[in-house]
Design a protein around this motif. Structure first.
Motif, PDB file in Angstrom:
ATOM      1  N   PRO A  53     -24.630  81.893-110.969  1.00  0.00           N
ATOM      2  CA  PRO A  53     -24.491  80.798-111.939  1.00  0.00           C
ATOM      3  C   PRO A  53     -23.500  79.724-111.505  1.00  0.00           C
ATOM      4  O   PRO A  53     -23.701  78.533-111.766  1.00  0.00           O
ATOM      5  CB  PRO A  53     -24.018  81.512-113.208  1.00  0.00           C
ATOM      6  CG  PRO A  53     -24.517  82.901-113.068  1.00  0.00           C
ATOM      7  CD  PRO A  53     -24.467  83.211-111.612  1.00  0.00           C
ATOM      8  N   GLU A  54     -22.422  80.124-110.833  1.00  0.00           N
ATOM      9  CA  GLU A  54     -21.423  79.149-110.423  1.00  0.00           C
ATOM     10  C   GLU A  54     -22.011  78.087-109.497  1.00  0.00           C
ATOM     11  O   GLU A  54     -21.656  76.901-109.578  1.00  0.00           O
ATOM     12  CB  GLU A  54     -20.249  79.858-109.732  1.00  0.00           C
ATOM     13  CG  GLU A  54     -19.418  80.751-110.637  1.00  0.00           C
ATOM     14  CD  GLU A  54     -20.027  82.134-110.863  1.00  0.00           C
ATOM     15  OE1 GLU A  54     -19.437  82.926-111.609  1.00  0.00           O
ATOM     16  OE2 GLU A  54     -21.107  82.411-110.281  1.00  0.00           O
ATOM     17  N   ARG A  55     -22.927  78.490-108.603  1.00  0.00           N
ATOM     18  CA  ARG A  55     -23.564  77.524-107.706  1.00  0.00           C
ATOM     19  C   ARG A  55     -24.461  76.571-108.483  1.00  0.00           C
ATOM     20  O   ARG A  55     -24.519  75.379-108.215  1.00  0.00           O
ATOM     21  CB  ARG A  55     -24.401  78.256-106.647  1.00  0.00           C
ATOM     22  CG  ARG A  55     -23.630  78.646-105.402  1.00  0.00           C
ATOM     23  CD  ARG A  55     -24.580  78.955-104.275  1.00  0.00           C
ATOM     24  NE  ARG A  55     -25.364  77.774-103.906  1.00  0.00           N
ATOM     25  CZ  ARG A  55     -26.505  77.818-103.230  1.00  0.00           C
ATOM     26  NH1 ARG A  55     -27.021  78.978-102.868  1.00  0.00           N
ATOM     27  NH2 ARG A  55     -27.137  76.714-102.929  1.00  0.00           N
ATOM     28  N   LEU A  75     -24.172  75.723-111.645  1.00  0.00           N
ATOM     29  CA  LEU A  75     -23.341  74.839-112.459  1.00  0.00           C
ATOM     30  C   LEU A  75     -22.668  73.767-111.601  1.00  0.00           C
ATOM     31  O   LEU A  75     -22.553  72.606-112.017  1.00  0.00           O
ATOM     32  CB  LEU A  75     -22.303  75.660-113.214  1.00  0.00           C
ATOM     33  CG  LEU A  75     -22.884  76.601-114.276  1.00  0.00           C
ATOM     34  CD1 LEU A  75     -21.833  77.593-114.758  1.00  0.00           C
ATOM     35  CD2 LEU A  75     -23.448  75.809-115.446  1.00  0.00           C
ATOM     36  N   ALA A  76     -22.251  74.134-110.396  1.00  0.00           N
ATOM     37  CA  ALA A  76     -21.657  73.142-109.485  1.00  0.00           C
ATOM     38  C   ALA A  76     -22.680  72.073-109.125  1.00  0.00           C
ATOM     39  O   ALA A  76     -22.353  70.881-109.028  1.00  0.00           O
ATOM     40  CB  ALA A  76     -21.133  73.835-108.227  1.00  0.00           C
ATOM     41  N   GLU A 125     -22.981  69.704-112.052  1.00  0.00           N
ATOM     42  CA  GLU A 125     -21.829  68.813-112.183  1.00  0.00           C
ATOM     43  C   GLU A 125     -21.991  67.554-111.346  1.00  0.00           C
ATOM     44  O   GLU A 125     -21.472  66.487-111.692  1.00  0.00           O
ATOM     45  CB  GLU A 125     -20.552  69.557-111.781  1.00  0.00           C
ATOM     46  CG  GLU A 125     -20.103  70.574-112.818  1.00  0.00           C
ATOM     47  CD  GLU A 125     -18.936  71.422-112.341  1.00  0.00           C
ATOM     48  OE1 GLU A 125     -18.454  71.162-111.204  1.00  0.00           O
ATOM     49  OE2 GLU A 125     -18.507  72.320-113.072  1.00  0.00           O
ATOM     50  N   TYR A 150     -25.191  83.958-118.676  1.00  0.00           N
ATOM     51  CA  TYR A 150     -23.826  83.664-118.229  1.00  0.00           C
ATOM     52  C   TYR A 150     -23.280  82.515-119.066  1.00  0.00           C
ATOM     53  O   TYR A 150     -23.939  81.474-119.222  1.00  0.00           O
ATOM     54  CB  TYR A 150     -23.814  83.276-116.748  1.00  0.00           C
ATOM     55  CG  TYR A 150     -22.432  82.926-116.245  1.00  0.00           C
ATOM     56  CD1 TYR A 150     -21.510  83.934-115.950  1.00  0.00           C
ATOM     57  CD2 TYR A 150     -22.040  81.602-116.100  1.00  0.00           C
ATOM     58  CE1 TYR A 150     -20.230  83.632-115.514  1.00  0.00           C
ATOM     59  CE2 TYR A 150     -20.758  81.277-115.666  1.00  0.00           C
ATOM     60  CZ  TYR A 150     -19.858  82.300-115.369  1.00  0.00           C
ATOM     61  OH  TYR A 150     -18.603  81.994-114.937  1.00  0.00           O
ATOM     62  N   ARG A 157     -20.733  79.645-119.392  1.00  0.00           N
ATOM     63  CA  ARG A 157     -19.874  78.809-118.545  1.00  0.00           C
ATOM     64  C   ARG A 157     -18.485  78.621-119.143  1.00  0.00           C
ATOM     65  O   ARG A 157     -17.487  78.589-118.401  1.00  0.00           O
ATOM     66  CB  ARG A 157     -20.540  77.435-118.354  1.00  0.00           C
ATOM     67  CG  ARG A 157     -19.662  76.394-117.683  1.00  0.00           C
ATOM     68  CD  ARG A 157     -20.399  75.091-117.457  1.00  0.00           C
ATOM     69  NE  ARG A 157     -20.914  74.504-118.686  1.00  0.00           N
ATOM     70  CZ  ARG A 157     -20.206  73.720-119.488  1.00  0.00           C
ATOM     71  NH1 ARG A 157     -18.931  73.443-119.211  1.00  0.00           N
ATOM     72  NH2 ARG A 157     -20.741  73.202-120.592  1.00  0.00           N
ATOM     73  N   LYS A 163     -16.841  82.124-119.196  1.00  0.00           N
ATOM     74  CA  LYS A 163     -16.923  82.716-117.863  1.00  0.00           C
ATOM     75  C   LYS A 163     -17.197  84.219-117.912  1.00  0.00           C
ATOM     76  O   LYS A 163     -16.586  85.023-117.199  1.00  0.00           O
ATOM     77  CB  LYS A 163     -15.645  82.444-117.057  1.00  0.00           C
ATOM     78  CG  LYS A 163     -15.412  80.965-116.760  1.00  0.00           C
ATOM     79  CD  LYS A 163     -14.172  80.755-115.914  1.00  0.00           C
ATOM     80  CE  LYS A 163     -14.062  79.317-115.449  1.00  0.00           C
ATOM     81  NZ  LYS A 163     -14.139  78.313-116.512  1.00  0.00           N
TER      82      LYS A 163
END
Length: 574
Positions: free
Chosen positions: A515-517, A519-520, A523, A566, A568, A571
């Motif tokens: 998920p972090e990828r 969301l990045a 952005e 997930y 955001r 976290k």
């Protein structure tokens, strides 16, 4: 400018006051006026084009094409090795019309058709058009429940069905009174208990059939089901004019003639039914696959030297091939293509690809001219197509100024005549002869129209309207993402939060794209308030008959839409 020009047609004018600080510079205004001038010249050409008469009906087009092109190939079913010339196609259409007439199918009869891509499908449609009868195409992926809904909602008088789907039919609990076994025609293998076998009926019928009654352009030829975001599908009542007008417009706006056109979809979709008459007008051949395949698509384009096709994003998402650009393509229509991929699509496949906006309800309405290369990658659908007036309307039913978002309304010859037996939907969708699309658009100072979302496909977060379509488009620009679907999640503080369901490309695991990828990536392409709060992974999606993700199935019956996602903000995985 188009919206302002439309005002006298709508009602009381409303001032379009634009702050001076937001007005373009003198040089920009000169450039805008240059584009406007070119568009006015196009509109003049469009009016001359619209003055040219159409054939009196679809059957007349078949006759004219057969007379002009004779033994030239008309339909090529390349995967099963069958080809029909224009002369052979006309003969098959005449015989099929005669056979159906003997079964009591006449003008205005409703005939449900459930066939895979095979010669019997376009032949049956053209035969029904000759009779002035109405085809009700249904998706071959329908369940018994969905088939039962279609044949009863459309009040079917007859059914043409492939033998592979007869077991499905036998699980249908209720039929209209007129749909007896004697009005069921099977294609494929003969089926015990069903005596009307399509090949035998057509072979035994007399050639040269003509109905004794008139068939006109405004007679219905389809009840075409379209799926919305909620509820059951609605049947669009489509006249013969719809297909002939759309075909001529598609040829006109490309400025090209095409010898070979690819149909890489099932025939029950609307696109094959306008590509067919387009080819007939030009004497080209339509190449049919047996079933869609994104992996084989460009191989077909190269092998059969295709000159025109529709390219959808999943084709572009296929792994690059060294021969991707070695094609004979002259043009490709694209629909809602992610703007960041548009220029690379043209480079990779060596093709002029242009947006062509329309719906089952209104046909082709907005197009991006081939010469407008400066708009490639802009995300714009373009300018009004010949025979279509468009207006972008506010909630008060008045046009909005350039740059503001409103609902697209359309009108013009050949639009659907309404939804079959759906008076409430008709009352909601029409204002006089204007059709309310439900799509949100804006138009810029040069007259280019851009779709920004659907009225009923929005997330309202802290008073901000977020178009699901925009968030989905940004997500799909990640090469690892195959499909994305965005839905609202109720939130006690924000009202609603954004949730994105993600389907990864084949062979890519969730650990490869955490998920972090995702969301990045968001952005970099979205304002902060539009970035999904919740990310969930899916192995697959359910799709509507019009190939849209069926979001209702993602949310119906789910007590807590945050679960298995997930978060955001916090976290954590819910």
């Amino acid at each position: 400018w188009k919206s302002i020009a439309m005002r006298p047609l709508i009602g009381s004018p409303r001032a379009a006051i634009i702050p001076r600080s937001l007005l373009p510079s003198d040089q920009a205004m000169t450039d805008i006026e240059t584009v406007r001038s070119r568009h006015r010249a196009l509109m003049k050409q469009n009016r001359a084009f619209m003055a040219e008469p159409l054939p009196e009906n679809i059957g007349a087009l078949v006759d004219e094409a057969a007379a002009r092109h004779g033994d030239a190939p008309a339909l090529v079913f390349f995967e099963i090795g069958e080809t029909l010339s224009y002369r052979a196609l006309k003969d098959q259409v005449d015989r099929c019309a005669a056979a159906l007439a003997r079964l009591g199918i006449g003008k205005g009869a409703h005939v449900v058709v459930m066939l895979p891509n095979m010669p019997a499908y376009p032949v049956t449609w053209l035969a029904l058009a000759r009779l002035g009868a109405i085809m009700v195409p249904v998706n071959v992926r329908y369940t018994a429940r969905e088939l039962e809904y279609a044949i009863n909602d459309a009040e079917a008088d007859a059914l043409v069905i492939h033998s592979d789907y007869v077991p499905l039919l036998q699980n249908v609990g209720r039929r209209p009174a007129g749909l007896t076994d004697g009005r069921i025609v099977t294609a494929g293998k003969p089926c015990p208990g069903f005596g009307n076998h399509w090949p035998d009926l057509v072979a035994a019928a007399s050639p040269g059939f003509r109905p004794s009654w008139p068939v006109g352009l405004d007679d219905l030829v389809n009840i075409q089901y379209t799926s919305g975001t909620t509820g059951f599908p609605k049947g669009c009542m489509i006249p013969q004019r719809f297909w002939l007008h759309m075909a001529r417009v598609a040829a006109f706006v490309t400025r090209q003639r095409f010898k070979r056109i690819l149909v890489a979809q099932f025939f029950f979709y609307m696109d094959p039914m306008f590509l067919l008459p387009l080819a007939f007008f030009q004497g080209g051949a339509v190449y049919f696959c047996s079933g869609p395949s994104n992996a084989k698509f460009m191989e077909w384009v190269r092998k059969y030297e295709i000159e025109l096709c529709l390219i959808f994003e999943p084709v572009y998402k296929q792994p690059p091939h060294p021969d991707d650009g070695k094609t004979k393509l002259k043009n490709a229509f694209i629909f809602g293509f992610t703007k960041e991929n548009h220029a690379d699509l043209e480079r990779r496949f060596n093709v002029t690809a242009r947006e062509f906006y329309g719906m089952t309800e209104n046909g082709g309405c907005i197009y991006l001219p081939p010469e407008d290369t400066h708009m490639v990658g802009s995300g714009s659908c373009g300018i009004p197509a010949p025979g279509r007036e468009v207006a972008i309307m506010g909630e008060d039913g008045l046009p909005v100024p350039p740059g503001e978002v409103g609902e697209l309304w359309t009108r013009g010859p050949g639009q659907m005549l309404g939804y079959y037996n759906k008076p409430e939907a008709n009352a909601e969708s029409f204002r006089g002869d204007w059709f309310r699309t439900g799509d949100l658009f804006r138009v810029d100072m040069e007259g280019y129209h851009t779709i920004v979302g659907r009225i009923k496909d929005m997330v309202r977060r802290s008073g901000e309207n977020i178009a699901s379509r925009e968030v989905e488009a940004v997500l799909r620009t990640m090469s690892e993402i195959k499909e994305a679907a965005v839905v609202p999640v109720p939130d006690p503080v924000r009202g609603e939060e954004v949730k994105a369901y993600i389907q990864l490309q084949d062979g890519i695991g969730r650990s490869d794209v955490p998920p972090e990828r995702i969301l990045a990536h968001c952005e970099a392409g979205l304002a902060r308030f539009k970035i999904p709060r919740y990310i969930a992974y899916r192995d697959s999606f359910s799709y509507t008959a019009s190939d849209r993700v069926e979001k209702k199935k993602l949310t119906d019956g789910v007590a807590d839409l945050r679960a298995d996602s997930y978060d955001r903000v916090d976290k954590v995985w819910r």
